[in-house]
Design a protein around this motif. Structure first.
Motif, PDB file in Angstrom:
ATOM      1  N   LEU A 349      44.656  38.806  55.952  1.00  0.00           N
ATOM      2  CA  LEU A 349      44.180  40.056  55.364  1.00  0.00           C
ATOM      3  C   LEU A 349      44.372  41.179  56.382  1.00  0.00           C
ATOM      4  CD1 LEU A 349      42.188  37.591  54.311  1.00  0.00           C
ATOM      5  CD2 LEU A 349      41.055  39.494  53.166  1.00  0.00           C
ATOM      6  N   GLU A 350      44.765  42.339  55.915  1.00  0.00           N
ATOM      7  CA  GLU A 350      44.978  43.477  56.814  1.00  0.00           C
ATOM      8  C   GLU A 350      43.674  44.242  57.015  1.00  0.00           C
ATOM      9  OE1 GLU A 350      48.117  45.849  55.216  1.00  0.00           O
ATOM     10  OE2 GLU A 350      49.684  44.412  55.780  1.00  0.00           O
ATOM     11  N   TRP A 351      43.338  44.473  58.289  1.00  0.00           N
ATOM     12  CA  TRP A 351      42.090  45.139  58.660  1.00  0.00           C
ATOM     13  C   TRP A 351      42.410  46.328  59.568  1.00  0.00           C
ATOM     14  CZ3 TRP A 351      38.337  43.273  62.995  1.00  0.00           C
ATOM     15  CH2 TRP A 351      37.164  44.056  62.985  1.00  0.00           C
ATOM     16  N   TYR A 352      41.953  47.507  59.159  1.00  0.00           N
ATOM     17  CA  TYR A 352      42.126  48.727  59.943  1.00  0.00           C
ATOM     18  C   TYR A 352      40.757  49.254  60.359  1.00  0.00           C
ATOM     19  CZ  TYR A 352      46.756  48.953  57.667  1.00  0.00           C
ATOM     20  OH  TYR A 352      48.028  48.689  57.195  1.00  0.00           O
ATOM     21  N   THR A 353      40.690  49.833  61.547  1.00  0.00           N
ATOM     22  CA  THR A 353      39.466  50.482  62.022  1.00  0.00           C
ATOM     23  C   THR A 353      39.773  51.944  62.313  1.00  0.00           C
ATOM     24  OG1 THR A 353      38.572  48.443  62.975  1.00  0.00           O
ATOM     25  CG2 THR A 353      37.685  50.519  63.811  1.00  0.00           C
ATOM     26  N   PRO A 363      42.908  55.895  46.716  1.00  0.00           N
ATOM     27  CA  PRO A 363      42.377  54.572  47.018  1.00  0.00           C
ATOM     28  C   PRO A 363      43.347  53.641  47.732  1.00  0.00           C
ATOM     29  CG  PRO A 363      43.107  54.650  44.753  1.00  0.00           C
ATOM     30  CD  PRO A 363      43.315  56.029  45.295  1.00  0.00           C
ATOM     31  N   ALA A 364      44.520  54.132  48.145  1.00  0.00           N
ATOM     32  CA  ALA A 364      45.479  53.249  48.813  1.00  0.00           C
ATOM     33  C   ALA A 364      44.885  52.657  50.089  1.00  0.00           C
ATOM     34  CB  ALA A 364      46.763  54.009  49.123  1.00  0.00           C
ATOM     35  N   GLY A 365      44.242  53.509  50.898  1.00  0.00           N
ATOM     36  CA  GLY A 365      43.547  53.012  52.075  1.00  0.00           C
ATOM     37  C   GLY A 365      44.442  52.431  53.145  1.00  0.00           C
ATOM     38  N   VAL A 366      45.635  53.026  53.342  1.00  0.00           N
ATOM     39  CA  VAL A 366      46.545  52.538  54.379  1.00  0.00           C
ATOM     40  C   VAL A 366      46.740  53.647  55.406  1.00  0.00           C
ATOM     41  CG1 VAL A 366      48.815  51.597  54.890  1.00  0.00           C
ATOM     42  CG2 VAL A 366      47.709  51.052  52.714  1.00  0.00           C
ATOM     43  N   PRO A 367      46.026  53.619  56.517  1.00  0.00           N
ATOM     44  CA  PRO A 367      46.167  54.652  57.539  1.00  0.00           C
ATOM     45  C   PRO A 367      47.387  54.415  58.419  1.00  0.00           C
ATOM     46  CG  PRO A 367      44.555  53.050  58.247  1.00  0.00           C
ATOM     47  CD  PRO A 367      45.017  52.612  56.865  1.00  0.00           C
ATOM     48  N   ALA A 368      47.617  55.354  59.314  1.00  0.00           N
ATOM     49  CA  ALA A 368      48.710  55.196  60.272  1.00  0.00           C
ATOM     50  C   ALA A 368      48.365  54.074  61.247  1.00  0.00           C
ATOM     51  CB  ALA A 368      48.943  56.499  61.021  1.00  0.00           C
TER      52      ALA A 368
END
Length: 389
Positions: A349-353, A363-368
């Motif tokens: 699973l991809e996890w961003y902080t 709602p895409a929720g994909v940051p740089a």
């Protein structure tokens, strides 16, 4: 009108916080707001039973009295409010008449509990046209009223509504007051009560109406928990530590949906007090359950730290405000194993902080930047993560 004050076990926001259904600490998240700059926001203003109200503190509600500003609650050109039901406890600070202005949002405030984030409430004023804020809650008192009206300012009034039963949620006065607000903020408390009392009632439609006409919807702690398309409802108390990984269908994993349908939170499940209460493990469980149960093929989990908010403007871009981080967790297809009585198996699973100041489109929720890849197996995570608070 504006805002719902929210505090709950899941997400919290006032001086007392608790996990989902129980409160045990003296931080601001549960029943009344605490400002991010140590404001004592929770002073008692005008308190009435059967009158409009504002968010509540953890203290006992003030003796009922009449509002000091106006008495009809109507403004020229506006439809008059329905009669206030005797069973409704509410508090109003400022002008009780409808401001009759046009908000310029819409916007969202996703707050993670504990001390409230002053900057988030200041941010929302740019969209309110000096209008009204409503704080929606099911426990507590008027702790948000003076804080939002005087300390933050820029609004015509703050009214707190204590709506803790389906019968009150059906009252025309409640729906009218919410729908005429320029902002509604859901206080912390217990999301199980919120879902039981408010789901499938006019409260739903009124909240969606506020957002559709350009207002701001927000929530903290339990108030945050009910904002997404999918909700961890905590109907059987709170799931803690590694319980969600050891058995994603254990009795505490009560999921729900179809309360609100806010466009930036389509396909989203939220959680609060994220790092302080070590909630990554259960958020993975929430995401896995939603996919496994066929509710959505792709899910975004948003976890918000205490003293932190993600504010989302009309462009659907969210910015992190406050002192903590916002965490984004993406599903990765169906889990390898997600069944009752067995440990969850779910890989990569991809996890961003996101740190304060960072932005992300929803709602895409994909940051740089690259994500961290997380996997759950045999009740543990890789890379290693301690699920115990």
């Amino acid at each position: 009108m504006l805002g719902l004050v929210g505090c709950q076990g899941g997400a919290g926001g006032s001086t007392t916080e608790t996990p989902e259904t129980t409160s045990s600490s003296t931080s601001i998240g549960t029943s009344e707001p605490t400002s991010g700059s140590t404001s004592t926001m929770g002073q008692v203003t005008e308190g009435l039973t059967g009158e409009t109200g504002s968010s509540g503190q953890t203290t006992t509600p003030p003796t009922p009295s009449t509002s000091t500003s106006g008495d009809t609650g109507t403004s020229e050109g506006e439809d008059p409010p329905p009669p206030k039901p005797d069973a409704l406890t509410h508090w109003v600070t400022g002008d009780p008449a409808d401001a009759d202005v046009a908000p310029t949002g819409p916007g969202l405030i996703l707050m993670g509990g504990s001390t409230d984030v002053d900057a988030a409430f200041t941010w929302q004023t740019q969209y309110l046209a000096g209008g009204d804020v409503v704080v929606l809650r099911a426990s507590g008192a008027d702790g948000y009223n003076d804080y939002l009206f005087t300390d933050i300012g820029g609004v015509d009034s703050v009214e707190t509504l204590l709506v803790d039963t389906p019968a009150l949620a059906q009252e025309p006065y409640v729906a009218w007051t919410l729908a005429h607000a320029e902002a509604v903020f859901i206080a912390g408390g217990d999301q199980a009560v919120y879902m039981t009392a408010w789901k499938d009632t006019p409260v739903e439609d009124a909240l969606m109406h506020v957002y559709a006409r350009g207002g701001v919807i927000g929530g903290t702690s339990a108030g945050l928990a009910v904002l997404g398309e999918f909700v961890y409802a905590a109907y059987n108390d709170s799931v803690i530590e590694d319980e969600a990984l050891l058995d994603p269908y254990n009795m505490y994993m009560t999921m729900d949906r179809e309360f609100l349908a806010l466009p930036p939170l389509a396909g989203v499940v939220t959680d609060s007090h994220f790092t302080a209460r070590r909630r990554l493990c259960r958020l993975i469980g929430f995401v896995a359950r939603i996919v496994e149960d066929g509710w959505a093929p792709q899910v975004l989990g948003i976890g918000v730290d205490e003293e932190t908010a993600l504010v989302v403007g009309p462009d659907l871009v969210g910015e992190v405000l406050g002192t903590g981080d916002v965490h984004l967790l993406h599903s990765n297809g169906p889990p390898q194993l997600c069944t009752a009585g067995e440990p969850l198996a779910y890989a990569e699973l991809e996890w961003y902080t996101l740190a304060p100041g960072a932005t992300v489109a929803l709602p895409a929720g994909v940051p740089a930047g690259p994500p961290t890849l997380l996997s759950a197996n045999d009740g543990a995570l890789t890379p290693a993560y301690d699920c115990v608070e």
